[in-house]
Scaffold this active site. Structure first.
Site, PDB file in Angstrom:
ATOM      1  N   HIS A  55       0.862  -1.184   0.000  1.00  0.00           N
ATOM      2  CA  HIS A  55       0.000   0.000   0.000  1.00  0.00           C
ATOM      3  C   HIS A  55       0.900   1.235   0.000  1.00  0.00           C
ATOM      4  O   HIS A  55       2.049   1.183   0.460  1.00  0.00           O
ATOM      5  CB  HIS A  55      -0.896   0.018   1.232  1.00  0.00           C
ATOM      6  CG  HIS A  55      -1.966  -1.019   1.209  1.00  0.00           C
ATOM      7  ND1 HIS A  55      -3.025  -0.996   2.083  1.00  0.00           N
ATOM      8  CD2 HIS A  55      -2.154  -2.104   0.412  1.00  0.00           C
ATOM      9  CE1 HIS A  55      -3.818  -2.029   1.833  1.00  0.00           C
ATOM     10  NE2 HIS A  55      -3.304  -2.709   0.826  1.00  0.00           N
ATOM     11  N   GLU A  57       0.966   3.854   1.856  1.00  0.00           N
ATOM     12  CA  GLU A  57       1.449   4.214   3.192  1.00  0.00           C
ATOM     13  C   GLU A  57       2.610   3.328   3.627  1.00  0.00           C
ATOM     14  O   GLU A  57       3.615   3.806   4.165  1.00  0.00           O
ATOM     15  CB  GLU A  57       0.333   4.079   4.240  1.00  0.00           C
ATOM     16  CG  GLU A  57      -0.899   4.884   3.952  1.00  0.00           C
ATOM     17  CD  GLU A  57      -1.979   4.078   3.238  1.00  0.00           C
ATOM     18  OE1 GLU A  57      -1.684   3.474   2.177  1.00  0.00           O
ATOM     19  OE2 GLU A  57      -3.111   4.047   3.727  1.00  0.00           O
ATOM     20  N   CYS A  85      -6.078   1.737   6.021  1.00  0.00           N
ATOM     21  CA  CYS A  85      -6.696   0.487   6.479  1.00  0.00           C
ATOM     22  C   CYS A  85      -6.038   0.052   7.794  1.00  0.00           C
ATOM     23  O   CYS A  85      -5.107   0.698   8.286  1.00  0.00           O
ATOM     24  CB  CYS A  85      -6.513  -0.595   5.414  1.00  0.00           C
ATOM     25  SG  CYS A  85      -4.788  -1.151   5.228  1.00  0.00           S
ATOM     26  N   CYS A  88      -2.162  -0.567   7.522  1.00  0.00           N
ATOM     27  CA  CYS A  88      -1.403   0.681   7.454  1.00  0.00           C
ATOM     28  C   CYS A  88      -1.471   1.443   8.769  1.00  0.00           C
ATOM     29  O   CYS A  88      -0.472   2.018   9.210  1.00  0.00           O
ATOM     30  CB  CYS A  88      -1.901   1.529   6.290  1.00  0.00           C
ATOM     31  SG  CYS A  88      -1.580   0.736   4.686  1.00  0.00           S
TER      32      CYS A  88
END
Length: 157
Positions: A55, A57, A85, A88
């Site tokens: 992801h 992040e 999410c 993260c």
């Protein structure tokens, strides 16, 4: 941080989200600014990297930790186009990111304000300052267009 600086960094994150969209990835971008001013930018890449944890992040947190030779990013600010999410949010907590600024809410998997509130959970040993809704319309429009185009493409096949 000033509002202008937040907008500037969120614009950079939106540019990263567009890079992700062009690559066929869900259009999420992130920018991490360290206390010393170093800036790291990335975008979602789980499909192209064959990595569920890739992801935006996670990628900027990894890059910043490697560059700073420290797994703690105290005093840093993370800008991300979509509410993080749970995965993260966990990395944000462990890295001790001081502040998270995000664009669009994620009602399905958001772990900052929408579904869970992990970054503000007093039971954890670190809480993060949160600013949501920054440039949310731009981030939301990008996501909606991406999924609209994907549905069209899937119907055409």
């Amino acid at each position: 941080m000033s509002v202008n600086r937040d907008l500037e960094h969120m614009q950079m994150a939106l540019e990263q989200a567009r890079v992700a969209a062009r690559a066929g990835e869900v259009p999420v971008g992130a920018v991490l600014v360290l206390e010393d001013g170093q800036i790291f930018a990335s975008h979602n890449a789980p499909i192209s990297l064959h990595d569920a944890s890739a992801h935006a992040e996670m990628r900027v947190i990894r890059d910043a930790c490697i560059a700073s030779l420290n797994y703690r990013l105290t005093g840093s600010t993370l800008y991300v186009t979509l509410e993080p999410c749970a995965m993260c949010a966990g990395a944000i907590i462990h890295a001790r990111v001081a502040r998270v600024v995000y664009g669009a809410d994620d009602r399905k998997t958001g772990a900052v304000t929408s579904l869970y509130q992990l970054l503000a959970d007093k039971r954890l040993n670190h809480q993060t300052e949160i600013t949501g809704g920054v440039m949310a319309d731009g981030a939301g429009t990008l996501l909606k267009q991406f999924f609209r185009d994907r549905r069209k493409h899937n119907k055409a096949q």
